[in-house]
Design a protein around this motif. Structure first.
Motif, PDB file in Angstrom:
ATOM      1  N   TYR A  21       0.838  -1.203   0.000  1.00 59.13           N
ATOM      2  CA  TYR A  21       0.000   0.000   0.000  1.00 59.13           C
ATOM      3  C   TYR A  21       0.874   1.255   0.000  1.00 59.13           C
ATOM      4  O   TYR A  21       1.949   1.276   0.597  1.00 59.13           O
ATOM      5  CB  TYR A  21      -0.909   0.041   1.231  1.00 59.13           C
ATOM      6  N   ILE A  22       0.374   2.285  -0.672  1.00 56.98           N
ATOM      7  CA  ILE A  22       0.953   3.622  -0.610  1.00 56.98           C
ATOM      8  C   ILE A  22       0.012   4.476   0.227  1.00 56.98           C
ATOM      9  O   ILE A  22      -1.207   4.456   0.017  1.00 56.98           O
ATOM     10  CB  ILE A  22       1.100   4.221  -2.021  1.00 56.98           C
ATOM     11  N   VAL A  23       0.551   5.211   1.170  1.00 56.62           N
ATOM     12  CA  VAL A  23      -0.275   6.037   2.048  1.00 56.62           C
ATOM     13  C   VAL A  23      -0.149   7.500   1.631  1.00 56.62           C
ATOM     14  O   VAL A  23       0.954   7.992   1.363  1.00 56.62           O
ATOM     15  CB  VAL A  23       0.142   5.849   3.523  1.00 56.62           C
ATOM     16  N   PHE A  24      -1.291   8.197   1.561  1.00 58.36           N
ATOM     17  CA  PHE A  24      -1.316   9.601   1.146  1.00 58.36           C
ATOM     18  C   PHE A  24      -2.384  10.335   1.936  1.00 58.36           C
ATOM     19  O   PHE A  24      -3.136   9.742   2.712  1.00 58.36           O
ATOM     20  CB  PHE A  24      -1.575   9.708  -0.361  1.00 58.36           C
ATOM     21  N   THR A  25      -2.439  11.645   1.763  1.00 56.89           N
ATOM     22  CA  THR A  25      -3.469  12.448   2.418  1.00 56.89           C
ATOM     23  C   THR A  25      -4.448  12.992   1.385  1.00 56.89           C
ATOM     24  O   THR A  25      -4.099  13.192   0.223  1.00 56.89           O
ATOM     25  CB  THR A  25      -2.856  13.631   3.198  1.00 56.89           C
ATOM     26  N   SER A  26      -5.675  13.225   1.840  1.00 57.65           N
ATOM     27  CA  SER A  26      -6.708  13.754   0.952  1.00 57.65           C
ATOM     28  C   SER A  26      -7.773  14.457   1.776  1.00 57.65           C
ATOM     29  O   SER A  26      -8.033  14.081   2.920  1.00 57.65           O
ATOM     30  CB  SER A  26      -7.349  12.621   0.137  1.00 57.65           C
ATOM     31  N   ASN A  27      -8.389  15.472   1.173  1.00 57.27           N
ATOM     32  CA  ASN A  27      -9.506  16.165   1.832  1.00 57.27           C
ATOM     33  C   ASN A  27     -10.844  15.715   1.241  1.00 57.27           C
ATOM     34  O   ASN A  27     -11.835  16.454   1.303  1.00 57.27           O
ATOM     35  CB  ASN A  27      -9.349  17.678   1.703  1.00 57.27           C
ATOM     36  N   ARG A  28     -10.897  14.504   0.725  1.00 57.31           N
ATOM     37  CA  ARG A  28     -12.097  14.011   0.033  1.00 57.31           C
ATOM     38  C   ARG A  28     -13.307  13.853   0.951  1.00 57.31           C
ATOM     39  O   ARG A  28     -14.430  13.719   0.470  1.00 57.31           O
ATOM     40  CB  ARG A  28     -11.807  12.700  -0.686  1.00 57.31           C
ATOM     41  N   THR A  29     -13.129  13.844   2.263  1.00 56.93           N
ATOM     42  CA  THR A  29     -14.276  13.798   3.173  1.00 56.93           C
ATOM     43  C   THR A  29     -14.475  15.122   3.900  1.00 56.93           C
ATOM     44  O   THR A  29     -15.248  15.211   4.845  1.00 56.93           O
ATOM     45  CB  THR A  29     -14.097  12.683   4.220  1.00 56.93           C
ATOM     46  N   SER A  30     -13.781  16.161   3.438  1.00 54.37           N
ATOM     47  CA  SER A  30     -13.910  17.474   4.069  1.00 54.37           C
ATOM     48  C   SER A  30     -15.125  18.205   3.521  1.00 54.37           C
ATOM     49  O   SER A  30     -15.389  18.206   2.317  1.00 54.37           O
ATOM     50  CB  SER A  30     -12.652  18.293   3.814  1.00 54.37           C
ATOM     51  N   LYS A  31     -15.863  18.841   4.417  1.00 53.65           N
ATOM     52  CA  LYS A  31     -17.049  19.581   4.002  1.00 53.65           C
ATOM     53  C   LYS A  31     -16.679  21.012   3.616  1.00 53.65           C
ATOM     54  O   LYS A  31     -15.542  21.457   3.799  1.00 53.65           O
ATOM     55  CB  LYS A  31     -18.077  19.597   5.137  1.00 53.65           C
ATOM     56  N   ASP A  86     -10.131  19.844   6.687  1.00 51.53           N
ATOM     57  CA  ASP A  86      -9.553  18.671   7.327  1.00 51.53           C
ATOM     58  C   ASP A  86      -9.160  17.632   6.278  1.00 51.53           C
ATOM     59  O   ASP A  86      -9.871  17.395   5.317  1.00 51.53           O
ATOM     60  CB  ASP A  86     -10.565  18.035   8.294  1.00 51.53           C
ATOM     61  N   SER A  87      -8.033  17.008   6.501  1.00 54.55           N
ATOM     62  CA  SER A  87      -7.589  15.910   5.652  1.00 54.55           C
ATOM     63  C   SER A  87      -7.449  14.648   6.488  1.00 54.55           C
ATOM     64  O   SER A  87      -7.254  14.718   7.701  1.00 54.55           O
ATOM     65  CB  SER A  87      -6.249  16.235   4.986  1.00 54.55           C
ATOM     66  N   GLN A  88      -7.555  13.514   5.844  1.00 56.76           N
ATOM     67  CA  GLN A  88      -7.320  12.227   6.481  1.00 56.76           C
ATOM     68  C   GLN A  88      -6.246  11.487   5.693  1.00 56.76           C
ATOM     69  O   GLN A  88      -5.883  11.872   4.581  1.00 56.76           O
ATOM     70  CB  GLN A  88      -8.610  11.397   6.525  1.00 56.76           C
ATOM     71  N   TYR A  89      -5.757  10.404   6.287  1.00 54.76           N
ATOM     72  CA  TYR A  89      -4.791   9.548   5.611  1.00 54.76           C
ATOM     73  C   TYR A  89      -5.519   8.370   4.978  1.00 54.76           C
ATOM     74  O   TYR A  89      -6.490   7.841   5.542  1.00 54.76           O
ATOM     75  CB  TYR A  89      -3.728   9.056   6.586  1.00 54.76           C
ATOM     76  N   TYR A  90      -5.027   7.966   3.806  1.00 50.53           N
ATOM     77  CA  TYR A  90      -5.639   6.893   3.037  1.00 50.53           C
ATOM     78  C   TYR A  90      -4.549   5.947   2.531  1.00 50.53           C
ATOM     79  O   TYR A  90      -3.412   6.365   2.285  1.00 50.53           O
ATOM     80  CB  TYR A  90      -6.413   7.456   1.842  1.00 50.53           C
ATOM     81  N   ALA A  91      -4.903   4.690   2.368  1.00 51.57           N
ATOM     82  CA  ALA A  91      -3.980   3.698   1.828  1.00 51.57           C
ATOM     83  C   ALA A  91      -4.513   3.219   0.492  1.00 51.57           C
ATOM     84  O   ALA A  91      -5.672   2.798   0.392  1.00 51.57           O
ATOM     85  CB  ALA A  91      -3.833   2.522   2.790  1.00 51.57           C
TER      86      ALA A  91
END
Length: 419
Positions: free
Chosen positions: A95-105, A110-115
Motif C-alpha cells: 500500500y501507498i499512504v497519502f493524504t486527501s480532503n475528500r471527506t472534508s465539508k 480537514d484531511s485524512q490519511y488513506y492507503a
C-alpha cells in the motif's frame, strides 16, 4: 462519554447510509449491485473510518517521453503524497499512504490519511477525526505512528486494512496502542522514527527564539530532552538504517544561514550535534534526505543569479568522512527535490516546471527525462502548483510524486527504468 456517543451516532449514520444505498430499487429495476459507485470521487463523502473508495487509477503516455505514467488519484479533491523525508509505502510494499480532503465539508479543510492498494488501486480511509498529526509509517512493521494530542500511538494498519476488506471495521481506538504520553508542557511537532522502531524523535517550540529536540522511548514511555537550538527546527527525520541518528534543518521557509544539522546519541546517551555541509554566503541548501545509512542527498539551489557564483545542483555528503560528491545540474532554474534508490545507484531529480529526471549517481551525464508537464505554469518554486516531492519505492522500481497535470494535486508513479 461524548466520544462514545459520537461513535454511536457515526455507526448509526453509516448503517442508514449504506442501507439506503443498497435499497436502490427504482421502477422495478434493482441497482443494488452498483452500490459501490456511491463512493465516487466527485462526492464530498463523510468521515467514515475504514471506508473504501473505488479505484481512480488512470494510465497515460507522457507526450514528450512516451513513458507510461500511472495516476493513482484523479479526483477534484486535494490528494498529496507525504513529505519525501518519510516512508510512503507500508513495510510490506502493498500500500501507498497519502493524504486527501475528500471527506472534508465546505469551508472545512480537514484531511485524512488513506492507503491505496498497489494491486487493484482501491483506496481505504485509515484515520478519522481532527486530533491526529505527525504521521509516520513503520520501517519494519505494517503500522503507523501518530501523535494525538500528547499521546503517541501505534496504529495497526495491517489489521485495519484486512477488516475493511471484509467489512468488519471496528472503532479507530481498537487499532491503537498507546506507546507514551509526552508531558503537557511540551507541544510535539514533527515525528522521526528511530531505525530500531523502539523510540521516536520530535521537536517543540520553547519560545520565539528557542526550540528543543526530544526523544520518547517506547519501552519506558519516558520523554528526554536531547538538545536546545536557537532556531525553528523543521524537517526532522531519523536515519532509517542507523539507530540513534537524526537529521533536521534550520527552517525559515526559504534560505537559512546553515540549513542541515545532524544529531547522534551514543550507547552511553551522549548527544553530539553538528552542522552538515557548512554553507557559504551564496549557498541555498534545501530538500535534504537520506541516501543509505552513511550519506545524505540535498540541493544547492541555482534559481537566482547570486547563487550561480558557486556550482549548484544535487550533491551527496558522506556522514562519516564529509566527502562531498556532485550529481549534476540541469536548466530551467536547476533541480529542486531529490531522492535516491535504496542502493544509492540512481537519483530522481525534478525541476520547477514539473520535469522528472533519472540520474546515474556515478555519472551525471547519464541522465534520462522520465516525465514532463506536472507544473505547467511554474518557472520558480513560488507558485500554487504541486511540489513533486518525489520518493522512490523500497524495491527501487517506482518513483512516486505529486502532480498538477490533471487537477490541482494528484499522486502519480512512473518506473525508475521504463522498458
Amino acid at each position: 462519554m461524548k466520544k462514545s456517543i459520537d461513535q454511536i451516532l457515526i455507526l448509526i449514520f453509516s448503517l442508514i447510509f449504506f442501507q439506503n444505498i443498497q435499497a436502490q430499487n427504482i421502477d422495478g429495476k434493482d441497482y443494488t449491485h452498483l452500490a459501490n459507485v456511491y463512493n465516487t470521487f466527485d462526492i464530498a463523502g463523510d468521515d467514515i473510518f475504514g471506508q473504501r473508495f473505488l479505484s481512480e487509477n488512470y494510465t497515460f503516455k507522457d507526450k514528450v517521453t512516451g513513458v507510461t505514467v500511472n495516476a493513482l488519484t484523479t479526483s477534484r479533491h486535494g490528494n498529496s503524497k507525504m513529505y519525501q523525508t518519510h516512508p510512503q509505502w507500508t513495510a510490506d510494499g502493498k500500500y501507498i499512504v497519502f493524504t486527501s480532503n475528500r471527506t472534508s465539508k465546505k469551508d472545512n479543510y480537514d484531511s485524512q490519511y488513506y492507503a491505496i492498494s498497489t494491486n487493484d488501486f482501491t483506496i481505504t480511509q485509515i484515520t478519522t477525526g481532527k486530533n491526529g498529526r505527525d504521521f509516520h509509517l513503520g520501517w519494519h512493521k505494517n503500522v503507523a505512528y501518530q501523535f494525538k494530542g500528547n499521546n503517541l500511538i501505534e496504529i495497526d494498519i495491517e489489521q485495519l486494512l484486512k477488516d475493511s476488506e471484509t467489512g468488519n471495521v471496528k472503532s479507530s481506538e481498537d487499532y491503537e496502542t498507546l506507546l507514551a504520553t509526552v508531558p503537557k508542557n511540551i507541544k510535539p511537532s514533527g515525528l522521526g522514527l528511530d531505525a530500531s522502531e523502539k523510540a521516536a524523535y520530535f521537536s517543540s517550540k520553547i519560545n520565539e527564539s528557542l526550540y528543543a529536540i526530544y526523544k520518547v522511548d517506547f519501552i519506558t514511555g519516558k520523554t528526554v530532552k536531547l538538545k536546545e537550538v536557537p532556531f525553528w527546527v523543521g524537517h526532522l527525520q531519523a536515519n532509517p538504517f542507523v539507530e540513534g541518528e537524526l537529521m533536521y534543518c534550520w527552517e525559515t521557509r526559504g534560505d537559512s544561514p546553515q540549513r542541515m544539522w545532524y544529531l547522534s546519541i551514543d550507547k552511553n546517551g551522549k548527544v553530539t550535534n553538528r552542522p552538515l555541509y557548512e554553507e557559504r554566503e551564496n549557498d541555498w541548501v534545501t530538500h535534504e534526505v537520506f541516501m543509505g545509512p552513511d550519506k545524505v542527498l540535498f540541493h544547492l539551489m541555482g534559481h537566482l543569479d547570486r547563487l550561480q557564483e558557486n556550482q549548484t545542483g544535487i550533491y551527496s555528503l558522506n556522514l562519516r568522512t564529509n566527502e562531498l560528491k556532485f550529481h549534476g545540474q540541469t536548466g530551467d532554474g536547476g533541480y529542486w527535490h531529490c531522492n535516491a534508490t535504496p542502493d544509492g545507484k540512481w537519483i530522481a531529480g525534478d525541476t520547477f516546471d514539473g520535469k522528472l529526471y533519472r540520474i546515474n549517481a556515478d555519472n551525471p551525464k547519464d541522465t534520462t527525462l522520465l516525465t514532463t508537464g506536472h507544473r505547467l505554469l511554474s518557472k520558480s518554486p513560488f507558485s500554487s502548483e504541486a511540489h513533486m516531492h518525489q520518493s522512490i519505492s523500497p524495491d527501487g522500481k517506482w518513483i512516486l510524486f505529486n502532480s498538477s497535470l490533471l487537477t490541482k494535486n494528484d499522486i502519480m508513479i512512473v518506473p525508475v527504468h521504463p522498458k
